[in-house]
Scaffold this motif. Structure first.
Motif, PDB file in Angstrom:
ATOM      1  N   GLU A  53       0.849  -1.186   0.000  1.00  0.00           N
ATOM      2  CA  GLU A  53       0.000   0.000   0.000  1.00  0.00           C
ATOM      3  C   GLU A  53       0.885   1.236   0.000  1.00  0.00           C
ATOM      4  N   THR A  65      -2.704   6.316  -2.655  1.00  0.00           N
ATOM      5  CA  THR A  65      -4.163   6.325  -2.565  1.00  0.00           C
ATOM      6  C   THR A  65      -4.745   6.544  -3.949  1.00  0.00           C
ATOM      7  N   GLY A 102     -17.019   2.743   5.812  1.00  0.00           N
ATOM      8  CA  GLY A 102     -15.965   2.289   6.708  1.00  0.00           C
ATOM      9  C   GLY A 102     -14.843   1.598   5.962  1.00  0.00           C
ATOM     10  N   LYS A 103     -13.929   1.012   6.733  1.00  0.00           N
ATOM     11  CA  LYS A 103     -12.765   0.324   6.166  1.00  0.00           C
ATOM     12  C   LYS A 103     -13.165  -1.054   5.664  1.00  0.00           C
ATOM     13  N   HIS A 104     -12.606  -1.412   4.506  1.00  0.00           N
ATOM     14  CA  HIS A 104     -12.898  -2.707   3.900  1.00  0.00           C
ATOM     15  C   HIS A 104     -11.665  -3.223   3.161  1.00  0.00           C
ATOM     16  N   ASN A 109      -6.335  -2.629   1.069  1.00  0.00           N
ATOM     17  CA  ASN A 109      -7.219  -1.973   2.027  1.00  0.00           C
ATOM     18  C   ASN A 109      -7.787  -0.706   1.404  1.00  0.00           C
ATOM     19  N   GLY A 110      -8.942  -0.319   1.886  1.00  0.00           N
ATOM     20  CA  GLY A 110      -9.549   0.908   1.408  1.00  0.00           C
ATOM     21  C   GLY A 110     -10.680   1.325   2.313  1.00  0.00           C
ATOM     22  N   VAL A 111     -11.336   2.393   1.910  1.00  0.00           N
ATOM     23  CA  VAL A 111     -12.416   2.935   2.723  1.00  0.00           C
ATOM     24  C   VAL A 111     -13.559   3.421   1.835  1.00  0.00           C
ATOM     25  N   LYS A 156     -16.618   6.000   1.964  1.00  0.00           N
ATOM     26  CA  LYS A 156     -16.988   7.176   2.761  1.00  0.00           C
ATOM     27  C   LYS A 156     -17.959   8.056   1.990  1.00  0.00           C
ATOM     28  N   ARG A 194      -5.778   1.760  -1.344  1.00  0.00           N
ATOM     29  CA  ARG A 194      -4.325   1.917  -1.273  1.00  0.00           C
ATOM     30  C   ARG A 194      -3.676   0.866  -2.165  1.00  0.00           C
TER      31      ARG A 194
END
Length: 125
Positions: free
Chosen positions: A11, A14, A33-35, A95-97, A99, A110
Motif C-alpha cells: 500500500e 491512494t 468504513g474500512k474494507h 485496504n480501502g475505505v 466514505k 491503497r
C-alpha cells in the motif's frame, strides 16, 4: 460463503475508484468504513482492455464497486499483476475505505506504485 485465496499487495498510493456513482446500491450493501478490496483484471472489457474491477469483500462475497482509473499506466501494470496472480490461484487485495462524498458514497483504496507492481509481476514470472 465463498472462500478466496487472497494476497495483500503493498500500500503505497491512494487511488480514487472510478464509476462509483453507478454503484451506489452496491456501496450501501458494503457500508461505510474500512474494507478489503480485490483487484480483478477484466481484459475483455470493451471500453478499456486494461480495466481492473474493484470488488469490495463482505461476508465472503465480492461486491463490484467500480474500476481503477482508465488510461493509466499504473492501472495497466496492476491488471498485469492481477492476471499473473490469478494464474497462480491468488486474488490481489488492498485496504480501502468507503466514505460519504458530495454526491453519495465514494471509495479510496491503497495500491502499490507502478514500479513496485512491475517488480511483483516480474517475480511471478
Amino acid at each position: 460463503m465463498q472462500k478466496y485465496d487472497t494476497e495483500f499487495v503493498p500500500e503505497e498510493s491512494t487511488v480514487f475508484v472510478r464509476g462509483v456513482s453507478f454503484r451506489q446500491v452496491e456501496l450501501k450493501k458494503l457500508g461505510a468504513g474500512k474494507h478489503i478490496f480485490a483487484l480483478v483484471a477484466e481484459p475483455t472489457n470493451k471500453a478499456d482492455k486494461h480495466a481492473v474491477r474493484v470488488m469490495g469483500m463482505k461476508g465472503g462475497a465480492l461486491i463490484h464497486v467500480g474500476y481503477l482509473p482508465g488510461g493509466d499506466k499504473a492501472t495497466e501494470a496492476l491488471q498485469g499483476l492481477s492476471l499473473a496472480m490469478a494464474a497462480r490461484g491468488k486474488l490481489p487485495v488492498v485496504n480501502g475505505v468507503v466514505k460519504k462524498g458530495d454526491a453519495g458514497l465514494i471509495v479510496d483504496i491503497r495500491t502499490p506504485y507502478m514500479r513496485t507492481t512491475n517488480t511483483l509481476r516480474a517475480s511471478l514470472g
